[in-house]
Motif scaffolding. Sequence first.
Motif, mmCIF file in Angstrom:
data_model
loop_
_atom_site.group_PDB
_atom_site.id
_atom_site.type_symbol
_atom_site.label_atom_id
_atom_site.label_comp_id
_atom_site.label_asym_id
_atom_site.label_seq_id
_atom_site.Cartn_x
_atom_site.Cartn_y
_atom_site.Cartn_z
ATOM 1 N N TYR A 295 34.386 51.097 44.105
ATOM 2 C CA TYR A 295 34.742 49.695 43.832
ATOM 3 C C TYR A 295 33.910 48.742 44.690
ATOM 4 O O TYR A 295 33.343 47.766 44.195
ATOM 5 N N ASP A 311 43.634 44.902 40.416
ATOM 6 C CA ASP A 311 43.511 45.175 38.975
ATOM 7 C C ASP A 311 42.125 45.694 38.629
ATOM 8 O O ASP A 311 41.974 46.673 37.899
ATOM 9 N N THR A 312 41.091 45.021 39.167
ATOM 10 C CA THR A 312 39.711 45.442 38.877
ATOM 11 C C THR A 312 39.447 46.826 39.451
ATOM 12 O O THR A 312 38.782 47.647 38.827
ATOM 13 N N ILE A 314 41.570 49.275 39.882
ATOM 14 C CA ILE A 314 42.225 50.282 39.023
ATOM 15 C C ILE A 314 41.464 50.444 37.709
ATOM 16 O O ILE A 314 41.228 51.560 37.250
ATOM 17 N N GLN A 315 41.055 49.311 37.118
ATOM 18 C CA GLN A 315 40.290 49.358 35.856
ATOM 19 C C GLN A 315 38.984 50.143 36.030
ATOM 20 O O GLN A 315 38.647 50.995 35.210
ATOM 21 N N LEU A 316 38.260 49.839 37.096
ATOM 22 C CA LEU A 316 36.983 50.530 37.346
ATOM 23 C C LEU A 316 37.191 52.027 37.541
ATOM 24 O O LEU A 316 36.450 52.834 37.000
ATOM 25 N N HIS A 317 38.207 52.363 38.324
ATOM 26 C CA HIS A 317 38.493 53.780 38.576
ATOM 27 C C HIS A 317 38.791 54.493 37.258
ATOM 28 O O HIS A 317 38.217 55.543 36.962
ATOM 29 N N ASN A 318 39.708 53.920 36.478
ATOM 30 C CA ASN A 318 40.130 54.589 35.243
ATOM 31 C C ASN A 318 39.037 54.616 34.182
ATOM 32 O O ASN A 318 38.866 55.602 33.478
ATOM 33 N N LYS A 319 38.255 53.533 34.104
ATOM 34 C CA LYS A 319 37.233 53.475 33.051
ATOM 35 C C LYS A 319 35.979 54.269 33.432
ATOM 36 O O LYS A 319 35.498 55.096 32.672
ATOM 37 N N LYS A 320 35.463 53.997 34.625
ATOM 38 C CA LYS A 320 34.165 54.588 35.012
ATOM 39 C C LYS A 320 34.316 55.994 35.603
ATOM 40 O O LYS A 320 33.630 56.922 35.186
ATOM 41 N N ARG A 467 43.943 59.790 36.901
ATOM 42 C CA ARG A 467 44.143 58.384 36.509
ATOM 43 C C ARG A 467 45.059 57.696 37.499
ATOM 44 O O ARG A 467 45.964 58.303 38.069
#
Length: 468
Positions: A295, A311-312, A314-320, A467
């Motif tokens: 991150y 939020d970003t 978590i999004q980065l972790h889950n997506k990338k 996740r």
Amino acid sequence: MMKQNIFIGGAWPYANGELHVGHIASLLPGDVIARYYRKVGANVLYVSGTDSHGTPITLRAKEEHRRPIDIVNYYHNNFCYCFDKLRFSYDNYTLTCNEYHKKFVKSCIQQIYDNGYIYEKDGHLYWELSKFQENIENFLISHKSIWRFNAINESTKYLKEGLRNRAITRQIDWGIDVPIKGFNDKKIYVWIEAVLGYISAGQTYCKEHNLDWNDFYKGTNLKSYFVHGKDNIPFHTIIYPALLLSLKDNYHLPDYMISSEYLNVNDEKISKSEGNGVTAKELIAKYNSDTIRFYMISQAPEQKDSNFSYDTLIQLHNKKLVGEYGNFVNRNLAFLAKKFDGIIPDSTIDEKIKSRILETYDIVGSLIQEGKLKLAITKIQELVQFANKYYDDNKPWILVKENINNFYIVTFSCLELIINIANLYEPFIPESSRKVFSFFGKINYNWEYISIEPLTLLKDVSILFDRI
């Protein structure tokens, strides 16, 4: 060929408050650069420490009815815990209140005094920084092409105003004694002694490991990186180089300034008095080091301020990490484990894949050397996306039934993508890379293309990322 000497200095956090996300964002690039150069086979010296003197610490000690050293030790232990959990690989993380540093600083002050750059005024000692105006201007011009623009801009501002002589002594109890006769009742001002820690910390490490410290501070076979936040720029671009010049001892002036802009929280600048920072400890309690590091590099405030948000993250972790990288690794390895008992096929790599991997090594290596880590990690992510597309386009789950030779080539190519992507990622997110290496029965690799052995067995394959 002679190995290159690489010096990396991380800014010294001040022992007066917890490490927050802004500190991590500005200091993490130093670790990525150090890990990269070790993989390349360079001689690396990576140092930092806790800035331990000055008025704020004495005031806090008075308020809390404790000794200044107790305040320093409390925060130093806190910093060490955080750096350790975030997998920072300092060769020496020390403190400016250690005896070696004090002795070294006193000898430097004496030398600068003997060289005629320190004078008395109002009973205090002053350093003639103004004498280095022209040297620092030329130094700045010669580094314009490799420094970040914030380092250029901030330094230019100071130079335009004209460098002013500065008091180097203070009337306080907590600090380093002044070695000059008649000033024994005073201490050396913290701003001048802390940056000298870059040398004292390195000397200490070199002496303990039978290395010649001069290799990392003098001579031509040397590249140096100074890693810090925006508010620390003038100390690294002006004060430190001018100190080296006033020592008249052939010191190598800094090469790269890896100076970050601010990482804000909720679009507000982090401030101790506002208490609006997210601490490093809070992050470490919630997420693993790779997630935090990924991150911080992906969202790094390299060219402009950026904003921290859970939020970003978590999004980065889950997506990338989970959706792209982890998914590519797991679907290949799990299929091989299930259908072929984890035995790597006896095959060869698709040459187009190999040349794409080699190209990524070149690009990412150059970007890390230039301190452009955000772009470097993006280039690795692009290789991950390319790998997923290659897998989807070739449909190995169909090939396994229809054309076993092609299935072996695609699978073998995907396995070499996996091990090389892990190797490219290792300076950035070391834990998951080590995990991937262990699947292939290895511990670590140099910065070069990795070929895997056909017919070897994958070991203990497990999910790379969960996740959030």
